[in-house]
Design a protein around this motif. Sequence first.
Motif, short mmCIF file in Angstrom:
data_model
loop_
_atom_site.label_atom_id
_atom_site.label_comp_id
_atom_site.label_asym_id
_atom_site.label_seq_id
_atom_site.Cartn_x
_atom_site.Cartn_y
_atom_site.Cartn_z
N VAL A 19 0.80 -1.22 -0.06
CA VAL A 19 -0.02 0.07 0.04
C VAL A 19 0.97 1.11 0.00
N ASP A 20 0.35 2.32 -0.35
CA ASP A 20 0.88 3.61 -0.18
C ASP A 20 0.74 4.34 0.91
N GLU A 22 0.09 7.34 3.90
CA GLU A 22 0.03 8.62 3.97
C GLU A 22 1.43 8.82 5.14
N SER A 39 -0.61 4.97 8.44
CA SER A 39 -2.03 5.61 8.02
C SER A 39 -2.11 5.32 6.74
N LEU A 40 -3.55 4.84 6.41
CA LEU A 40 -4.01 4.74 5.15
C LEU A 40 -5.53 5.14 5.09
N ASP A 41 -5.73 6.08 4.41
CA ASP A 41 -7.29 6.54 4.28
C ASP A 41 -7.69 6.95 5.28
N GLY A 42 -7.00 7.46 6.48
CA GLY A 42 -7.37 7.87 7.67
C GLY A 42 -7.27 7.00 8.79
N ALA A 43 -7.12 5.74 8.43
CA ALA A 43 -7.01 4.58 9.28
C ALA A 43 -5.59 4.13 9.66
N HIS A 45 -2.92 1.54 10.74
CA HIS A 45 -2.63 -0.12 10.46
C HIS A 45 -1.23 -0.35 11.12
#
Length: 84
Positions: A19-20, A22, A39-43, A45
Motif C-alpha cells: 500500500v502507499d 500517508e 496511516s492509510l485513508d485515515g485509518a 494499521h
Amino acid sequence: MNDDHTDDNQLIVRAFAGVDPENATMTTLDHLGGTWRYSLDGAEHELTVPWSREISERPEIRREVVVLYDAACAKLGIEPRPHA
C-alpha cells in the motif's frame, strides 16, 4: 529511524504491505523483526516485517534495517542509495 529516515519507513511499508501509506513510523522491534504503524485513508494499521535472520546484539539492528531497505527497493524496482 523515525527522525532520520521517514521516507525509508514509508518505502518499507509500501514494499511489504503493498500500500502507499500517508505516513509510517517504526514503533517497536525485537530479535525477530520490526513493526511499523502507518496511516492509510485515515485509518491506522500495523505491519511487522521479519529480519533476514534473528538478531541478538544492538548493532545488528542497523544492519537489518538496511537489509529491509534494500529488499524494499528491489521489490519496488527502485535504485537504493549508497550506504555509509
